[in-house]
Design a protein around this motif. Structure first.
Motif, PDB file in Angstrom:
ATOM      1  N   MET A 145       0.858  -1.174   0.000  1.00  0.00           N
ATOM      2  CA  MET A 145       0.000   0.000   0.000  1.00  0.00           C
ATOM      3  C   MET A 145       0.901   1.233   0.000  1.00  0.00           C
ATOM      4  SD  MET A 145      -2.974   1.284   2.604  1.00  0.00           S
ATOM      5  CE  MET A 145      -4.147   0.170   1.939  1.00  0.00           C
ATOM      6  N   ASN A 146       0.501   2.221  -0.769  1.00  0.00           N
ATOM      7  CA  ASN A 146       1.255   3.464  -0.749  1.00  0.00           C
ATOM      8  C   ASN A 146       0.500   4.508   0.084  1.00  0.00           C
ATOM      9  OD1 ASN A 146      -0.668   4.835  -2.372  1.00  0.00           O
ATOM     10  ND2 ASN A 146       0.296   4.059  -4.227  1.00  0.00           N
ATOM     11  N   VAL A 147       1.124   5.642   0.289  1.00  0.00           N
ATOM     12  CA  VAL A 147       0.572   6.676   1.166  1.00  0.00           C
ATOM     13  C   VAL A 147      -0.750   7.227   0.628  1.00  0.00           C
ATOM     14  CG1 VAL A 147       1.003   8.954   2.169  1.00  0.00           C
ATOM     15  CG2 VAL A 147       2.829   7.254   2.111  1.00  0.00           C
ATOM     16  N   GLU A 148      -0.853   7.414  -0.667  1.00  0.00           N
ATOM     17  CA  GLU A 148      -2.103   7.957  -1.217  1.00  0.00           C
ATOM     18  C   GLU A 148      -3.264   6.986  -1.032  1.00  0.00           C
ATOM     19  OE1 GLU A 148      -2.919  11.062  -1.911  1.00  0.00           O
ATOM     20  OE2 GLU A 148      -0.869  11.415  -1.250  1.00  0.00           O
ATOM     21  N   LYS A 149      -3.018   5.694  -1.206  1.00  0.00           N
ATOM     22  CA  LYS A 149      -4.071   4.705  -0.948  1.00  0.00           C
ATOM     23  C   LYS A 149      -4.452   4.703   0.527  1.00  0.00           C
ATOM     24  CE  LYS A 149      -3.375   1.420  -4.698  1.00  0.00           C
ATOM     25  NZ  LYS A 149      -3.077   0.031  -5.038  1.00  0.00           N
ATOM     26  N   ALA A 150      -3.461   4.901   1.379  1.00  0.00           N
ATOM     27  CA  ALA A 150      -3.732   4.974   2.818  1.00  0.00           C
ATOM     28  C   ALA A 150      -4.661   6.144   3.112  1.00  0.00           C
ATOM     29  CB  ALA A 150      -2.432   5.113   3.596  1.00  0.00           C
ATOM     30  N   TRP A 151      -4.403   7.299   2.479  1.00  0.00           N
ATOM     31  CA  TRP A 151      -5.262   8.472   2.699  1.00  0.00           C
ATOM     32  C   TRP A 151      -6.667   8.231   2.167  1.00  0.00           C
ATOM     33  CZ3 TRP A 151      -4.512  11.257   6.501  1.00  0.00           C
ATOM     34  CH2 TRP A 151      -3.232  11.650   6.890  1.00  0.00           C
ATOM     35  N   GLU A 152      -6.792   7.519   1.070  1.00  0.00           N
ATOM     36  CA  GLU A 152      -8.122   7.186   0.552  1.00  0.00           C
ATOM     37  C   GLU A 152      -8.890   6.349   1.568  1.00  0.00           C
ATOM     38  OE1 GLU A 152      -7.784   5.286  -3.283  1.00  0.00           O
ATOM     39  OE2 GLU A 152      -6.521   6.909  -4.047  1.00  0.00           O
ATOM     40  N   THR A 153      -8.206   5.368   2.154  1.00  0.00           N
ATOM     41  CA  THR A 153      -8.837   4.517   3.165  1.00  0.00           C
ATOM     42  C   THR A 153      -9.231   5.331   4.385  1.00  0.00           C
ATOM     43  OG1 THR A 153      -7.570   2.597   2.416  1.00  0.00           O
ATOM     44  CG2 THR A 153      -8.498   2.484   4.640  1.00  0.00           C
ATOM     45  N   LEU A 154      -8.344   6.197   4.843  1.00  0.00           N
ATOM     46  CA  LEU A 154      -8.652   7.028   6.012  1.00  0.00           C
ATOM     47  C   LEU A 154      -9.844   7.952   5.730  1.00  0.00           C
ATOM     48  CD1 LEU A 154      -5.008   7.788   7.105  1.00  0.00           C
ATOM     49  CD2 LEU A 154      -6.738   6.610   8.492  1.00  0.00           C
ATOM     50  N   LYS A 155      -9.865   8.537   4.549  1.00  0.00           N
ATOM     51  CA  LYS A 155     -10.963   9.432   4.178  1.00  0.00           C
ATOM     52  C   LYS A 155     -12.292   8.676   4.147  1.00  0.00           C
ATOM     53  CE  LYS A 155     -12.324  12.816   0.714  1.00  0.00           C
ATOM     54  NZ  LYS A 155     -11.991  13.456  -0.558  1.00  0.00           N
ATOM     55  N   GLN A 156     -12.275   7.440   3.617  1.00  0.00           N
ATOM     56  CA  GLN A 156     -13.490   6.619   3.570  1.00  0.00           C
ATOM     57  C   GLN A 156     -14.039   6.336   4.968  1.00  0.00           C
ATOM     58  OE1 GLN A 156     -12.291   3.111   1.475  1.00  0.00           O
ATOM     59  NE2 GLN A 156     -12.273   4.118  -0.523  1.00  0.00           N
ATOM     60  N   HIS A 157     -13.153   6.351   5.961  1.00  0.00           N
ATOM     61  CA  HIS A 157     -13.551   6.087   7.337  1.00  0.00           C
ATOM     62  C   HIS A 157     -13.628   7.371   8.171  1.00  0.00           C
ATOM     63  CE1 HIS A 157     -12.452   2.044   6.007  1.00  0.00           C
ATOM     64  NE2 HIS A 157     -13.335   1.650   6.904  1.00  0.00           N
ATOM     65  N   SER A 158     -13.701   8.513   7.495  1.00  0.00           N
ATOM     66  CA  SER A 158     -13.907   9.830   8.113  1.00  0.00           C
ATOM     67  C   SER A 158     -12.769  10.296   9.020  1.00  0.00           C
ATOM     68  CB  SER A 158     -15.229   9.858   8.893  1.00  0.00           C
ATOM     69  OG  SER A 158     -16.294   9.528   8.043  1.00  0.00           O
ATOM     70  N   PHE A 159     -11.536   9.903   8.703  1.00  0.00           N
ATOM     71  CA  PHE A 159     -10.381  10.392   9.450  1.00  0.00           C
ATOM     72  C   PHE A 159      -9.791  11.588   8.713  1.00  0.00           C
ATOM     73  CE2 PHE A 159     -10.656   6.113  11.131  1.00  0.00           C
ATOM     74  CZ  PHE A 159     -10.395   6.310  12.476  1.00  0.00           C
ATOM     75  N   LYS A 160      -9.437  12.614   9.473  1.00  0.00           N
ATOM     76  CA  LYS A 160      -8.855  13.821   8.899  1.00  0.00           C
ATOM     77  C   LYS A 160      -7.371  13.638   8.629  1.00  0.00           C
ATOM     78  CE  LYS A 160     -12.111  16.896  11.143  1.00  0.00           C
ATOM     79  NZ  LYS A 160     -12.304  17.959  12.115  1.00  0.00           N
ATOM     80  N   ARG A 161      -6.890  14.412   7.682  1.00  0.00           N
ATOM     81  CA  ARG A 161      -5.458  14.411   7.352  1.00  0.00           C
ATOM     82  C   ARG A 161      -4.772  15.338   8.347  1.00  0.00           C
ATOM     83  NH1 ARG A 161      -3.562  13.622   1.479  1.00  0.00           N
ATOM     84  NH2 ARG A 161      -1.331  13.475   1.757  1.00  0.00           N
ATOM     85  N   THR A 162      -3.943  14.771   9.213  1.00  0.00           N
ATOM     86  CA  THR A 162      -3.222  15.573  10.201  1.00  0.00           C
ATOM     87  C   THR A 162      -1.722  15.467   9.955  1.00  0.00           C
ATOM     88  OG1 THR A 162      -2.977  13.789  11.821  1.00  0.00           O
ATOM     89  CG2 THR A 162      -5.019  15.102  11.933  1.00  0.00           C
TER      90      THR A 162
END
Length: 136
Positions: free
Chosen positions: A1-18
């Motif tokens: 998994m790369n970082v951008e895919k990780a952010w997609e997953t976090l966004k799908q679960h309503s986690f903010k980018r910090t």
């Protein structure tokens, strides 16, 4: 998994980018094997001395729960790495010195399950530990 895919997953679960989440993901994406939570903390504290280990552990646990990270117990402590292939069943050889991993192409449970008639296997974890060629 790369970082951008990780952010997609976090966004799908309503986690903010910090800033802390970003630093953790970038740090682990650059690593070739498992990394101790303490090492992640030391890295983050260089730029953010006020970050708590609770914040680091909570984010690592969240990332592992969302299958962004894989986790294992190595040398008596929890260690993490970016997930190779989320949702795909796999196992690793893990170097006990440097933490680098090597994918094991088959699942040993295929052979073990034959010797367990009548049981319902609900899950398993299989890791092989040793020293890689560079650490021998």
């Amino acid at each position: 998994m790369n970082v951008e895919k990780a952010w997609e997953t976090l966004k799908q679960h309503s986690f903010k980018r910090t800033k802390n989440r970003e630093a953790i993901l970038e740090f682990l994406a650059e690593r070739d094997g498992y990394t101790a939570a303490m090492d992640v903390g030391e890295y983050l504290k260089k730029d953010n001395p006020g970050v708590s280990f609770d914040t680091i552990y909570r984010n690592l646990a969240t990332f592992a729960e969302l299958e962004i990270l894989e986790e294992t117990d190595l040398n008596g402590e929890r260690q993490y790495r970016m997930h190779c292939d989320p949702g795909v069943h796999h196992h690793h050889f893990i170097c006990t010195v440097c933490g680098k991993t090597k994918h094991i192409p088959s699942c040993p449970m295929d052979h073990i399950a034959v010797n367990l008639p009548g049981v319902e296997i609900q899950g398993h974890k299989f890791e092989v530990y040793g020293k890689c060629p560079q650490c021998q």
